[in-house]
Design a protein around this motif. Structure first.
Motif, PDB file in Angstrom:
ATOM      1  N   ARG A  57     -53.185 -71.486  34.390  1.00 30.44           N
ATOM      2  CA  ARG A  57     -51.362 -71.134  34.578  1.00 30.44           C
ATOM      3  C   ARG A  57     -50.897 -71.137  36.349  1.00 30.44           C
ATOM      4  NH1 ARG A  57     -47.761 -67.777  31.176  1.00 30.44           N
ATOM      5  NH2 ARG A  57     -49.109 -67.326  29.125  1.00 30.44           N
ATOM      6  N   LEU A  58     -52.133 -71.654  37.037  1.00 31.84           N
ATOM      7  CA  LEU A  58     -51.452 -72.251  37.846  1.00 31.84           C
ATOM      8  C   LEU A  58     -50.780 -73.746  37.927  1.00 31.84           C
ATOM      9  CD1 LEU A  58     -53.883 -74.922  39.217  1.00 31.84           C
ATOM     10  CD2 LEU A  58     -55.565 -73.015  39.403  1.00 31.84           C
ATOM     11  N   HIS A  59     -51.340 -73.861  36.539  1.00 30.31           N
ATOM     12  CA  HIS A  59     -50.229 -75.361  36.534  1.00 30.31           C
ATOM     13  C   HIS A  59     -48.756 -75.271  35.998  1.00 30.31           C
ATOM     14  CE1 HIS A  59     -54.859 -76.164  35.370  1.00 30.31           C
ATOM     15  NE2 HIS A  59     -54.650 -77.844  36.620  1.00 30.31           N
ATOM     16  N   LEU A  60     -48.828 -74.120  35.782  1.00 32.85           N
ATOM     17  CA  LEU A  60     -47.742 -73.675  34.942  1.00 32.85           C
ATOM     18  C   LEU A  60     -46.891 -73.154  36.196  1.00 32.85           C
ATOM     19  CD1 LEU A  60     -46.060 -72.886  33.030  1.00 32.85           C
ATOM     20  CD2 LEU A  60     -46.713 -70.529  33.580  1.00 32.85           C
ATOM     21  N   GLU A  61     -47.377 -73.289  37.096  1.00 32.96           N
ATOM     22  CA  GLU A  61     -46.759 -72.706  38.433  1.00 32.96           C
ATOM     23  C   GLU A  61     -45.842 -73.839  38.986  1.00 32.96           C
ATOM     24  OE1 GLU A  61     -48.786 -69.584  40.899  1.00 32.96           O
ATOM     25  OE2 GLU A  61     -49.060 -68.101  39.466  1.00 32.96           O
ATOM     26  N   PHE A 101     -46.497 -73.317  27.476  1.00 32.49           N
ATOM     27  CA  PHE A 101     -47.150 -71.669  27.322  1.00 32.49           C
ATOM     28  C   PHE A 101     -46.066 -71.197  27.325  1.00 32.49           C
ATOM     29  CE2 PHE A 101     -50.679 -73.107  30.950  1.00 32.49           C
ATOM     30  CZ  PHE A 101     -51.272 -72.396  30.968  1.00 32.49           C
ATOM     31  N   ALA A 102     -44.232 -71.986  26.915  1.00 30.38           N
ATOM     32  CA  ALA A 102     -43.596 -71.057  26.651  1.00 30.38           C
ATOM     33  C   ALA A 102     -44.042 -70.566  24.674  1.00 30.38           C
ATOM     34  CB  ALA A 102     -41.776 -71.492  26.590  1.00 30.38           C
ATOM     35  N   ALA A 103     -44.948 -71.190  24.403  1.00 29.07           N
ATOM     36  CA  ALA A 103     -44.668 -71.102  22.558  1.00 29.07           C
ATOM     37  C   ALA A 103     -44.962 -69.228  22.340  1.00 29.07           C
ATOM     38  CB  ALA A 103     -46.254 -72.312  22.218  1.00 29.07           C
ATOM     39  N   PRO A 104     -45.058 -69.323  21.577  1.00 28.00           N
ATOM     40  CA  PRO A 104     -45.145 -68.222  21.000  1.00 28.00           C
ATOM     41  C   PRO A 104     -46.811 -67.393  20.847  1.00 28.00           C
ATOM     42  CG  PRO A 104     -43.568 -68.565  19.780  1.00 28.00           C
ATOM     43  CD  PRO A 104     -44.241 -69.588  20.258  1.00 28.00           C
ATOM     44  N   GLU A 105     -47.726 -68.458  20.529  1.00 25.46           N
ATOM     45  CA  GLU A 105     -49.244 -68.445  19.883  1.00 25.46           C
ATOM     46  C   GLU A 105     -50.068 -68.772  21.749  1.00 25.46           C
ATOM     47  OE1 GLU A 105     -48.089 -72.964  19.580  1.00 25.46           O
ATOM     48  OE2 GLU A 105     -47.327 -70.814  19.002  1.00 25.46           O
ATOM     49  N   HIS A 106     -48.995 -68.474  22.983  1.00 27.04           N
ATOM     50  CA  HIS A 106     -49.538 -68.953  24.280  1.00 27.04           C
ATOM     51  C   HIS A 106     -49.447 -67.787  25.058  1.00 27.04           C
ATOM     52  CE1 HIS A 106     -50.522 -73.369  22.928  1.00 27.04           C
ATOM     53  NE2 HIS A 106     -51.286 -72.752  22.958  1.00 27.04           N
ATOM     54  N   ALA A 107     -48.240 -67.033  24.172  1.00 33.25           N
ATOM     55  CA  ALA A 107     -47.839 -65.779  25.649  1.00 33.25           C
ATOM     56  C   ALA A 107     -48.881 -65.660  26.123  1.00 33.25           C
ATOM     57  CB  ALA A 107     -46.823 -64.888  23.856  1.00 33.25           C
ATOM     58  N   GLY A 108     -49.968 -64.830  25.596  1.00 29.76           N
ATOM     59  CA  GLY A 108     -50.545 -63.725  26.649  1.00 29.76           C
ATOM     60  C   GLY A 108     -51.958 -65.010  26.592  1.00 29.76           C
ATOM     61  N   ALA A 109     -51.943 -66.313  26.742  1.00 28.88           N
ATOM     62  CA  ALA A 109     -53.528 -67.082  27.044  1.00 28.88           C
ATOM     63  C   ALA A 109     -52.769 -67.253  29.228  1.00 28.88           C
ATOM     64  CB  ALA A 109     -52.968 -68.460  26.779  1.00 28.88           C
ATOM     65  N   GLY A 110     -54.248 -66.879  29.207  1.00 35.06           N
ATOM     66  CA  GLY A 110     -54.496 -67.719  31.061  1.00 35.06           C
ATOM     67  C   GLY A 110     -54.467 -69.360  30.758  1.00 35.06           C
ATOM     68  N   VAL A 111     -54.990 -69.660  30.159  1.00 32.88           N
ATOM     69  CA  VAL A 111     -55.799 -71.253  29.717  1.00 32.88           C
ATOM     70  C   VAL A 111     -55.532 -71.787  28.126  1.00 32.88           C
ATOM     71  CG1 VAL A 111     -58.226 -71.001  29.066  1.00 32.88           C
ATOM     72  CG2 VAL A 111     -56.909 -73.499  30.472  1.00 32.88           C
ATOM     73  N   ILE A 112     -54.619 -72.829  27.954  1.00 26.51           N
ATOM     74  CA  ILE A 112     -55.059 -73.252  26.999  1.00 26.51           C
ATOM     75  C   ILE A 112     -55.509 -75.143  27.007  1.00 26.51           C
ATOM     76  CG2 ILE A 112     -52.509 -71.913  26.942  1.00 26.51           C
ATOM     77  CD1 ILE A 112     -50.713 -74.582  27.235  1.00 26.51           C
ATOM     78  N   ASN A 113     -55.609 -75.521  25.474  1.00 27.17           N
ATOM     79  CA  ASN A 113     -55.852 -76.961  25.427  1.00 27.17           C
ATOM     80  C   ASN A 113     -54.670 -77.732  25.781  1.00 27.17           C
ATOM     81  OD1 ASN A 113     -56.896 -79.586  23.950  1.00 27.17           O
ATOM     82  ND2 ASN A 113     -58.115 -78.437  23.605  1.00 27.17           N
TER      83      ASN A 113
END
Length: 300
Positions: free
Chosen positions: A275-279, A255-267
């Motif tokens: 982002r709940l998993h990020l928390e 999630f810290a990667a620039p390409e995911h700065a505004g992403a709510g969900v990533i692969n």
């Protein structure tokens, strides 16, 4: 106090304040916290001696890497005032009040706290060990969150709950679980830590391991203990595993990667991560770092 700021409380060992030898030994144990007990573990005739022992133990210096908590006698007992006076002189990290039944009990504790001059400010912990307390748990937590020293931790007293209600405490506590989970849920709603009750048969290590595993799955922050042999298993069970730490680091890094700065969900490696998993990952890493820091402070 948020989860990310709260110290680890995986292993919280009760030590009778009447036992000077046990008080001295407690300093060398790797438990996260020590509850110096002036209540149930101390016979009435030994209360004065226990208070003297406690005063001497705290005068000997800080408890490196351990939270120091003093369990006083109940509000309506003749020993409460003397216990709180000694606690004020000792300056523990927290005072633990037994037999909390209603929000008014927390208000009375806070008023009594304010009548003393404390060596250092400390938090308040509350024992939840009666049917009345379980029934009024939200009221207790609301009262504990008002101005003044805050209610920081709940401690379940399973022995007393079983004694008062007559509910059978065996069979993996299946008859107590609804009540225990209701208190865990309330603690989470109010952002307060919660510790599971003790396992009495310390010779039954397999039984203790099963109950600790249950405690972890029920989302307790740690377990109260009655014997030093229970400390290491509790520390291991309530600490994030190396695999969980590595996974959390990957989630935070992704999630810290620039390409995911505004992403709510990533692969992430073929799975969807929100982002709940990020928390969750951030909380886990904060706990891991706090455990590592505690170990370092004890080694220093």
């Amino acid at each position: 106090m948020t989860d990310n700021q709260r110290p680890p409380r995986r292993s919280v060992l009760y030590v009778p304040a009447s036992n000077a030898r046990a008080l001295a030994k407690a300093r060398s144990l790797p438990c996260d916290a020590i509850v110096f007990d002036l209540e149930d573990a101390v016979a009435p005739a030994m209360k004065d001696a226990a208070r003297r022992n406690l005063t001497e133990a705290f005068a000997a210096g800080a408890f490196a890497g351990q939270e120091a908590v003093i369990r006083v006698n109940g509000l309506d007992t003749p020993d409460f005032a003397s216990d709180l006076e000694v606690a004020a002189r000792c300056g523990p990290d927290a005072v633990l009040l037994p037999k909390v039944n209603r929000g008014a009990d927390m208000e009375r504790l806070r008023a009594a706290y304010g009548a003393h001059t404390w060596t250092r400010a400390c938090g308040l912990w509350a024992m939840i060990e009666t049917a009345d307390a379980i029934h009024h748990i939200d009221e207790i937590l609301r009262a504990g969150g008002t101005a003044g020293p805050a209610l920081d931790c709940l401690v379940i007293g399973t022995n007393d709950i079983a004694k008062e209600t007559g509910v059978f405490p065996g069979d993996q506590r299946q008859y107590l679980l609804p009540w225990l989970m209701s208190v865990v849920l309330a603690a989470r709603r109010h952002g307060v830590a919660i510790l599971d009750g003790v396992w009495n048969d310390f010779a039954d290590q397999a039984g203790f391991a099963r109950e600790v595993e249950q405690s972890v799955k029920m989302a307790f922050d740690g377990k109260t203990l009655i014997h030093p042999s229970q400390v290491e298993p509790a520390n291991l069970a309530f600490a994030p595993s190396p695999a969980a730490v590595e996974d959390a680091r990957q989630i935070v890094g992704a999630f810290a990667a620039p390409e995911h700065a505004g992403a709510g969900v990533i692969n992430l490696n073929g799975r969807m991560v929100e982002r709940l998993h990020l928390e969750q990952a951030t909380r886990l890493l904060a706990l891991h770092d706090a455990i590592q820091a505690r170990g370092a402070s004890r080694a220093a």
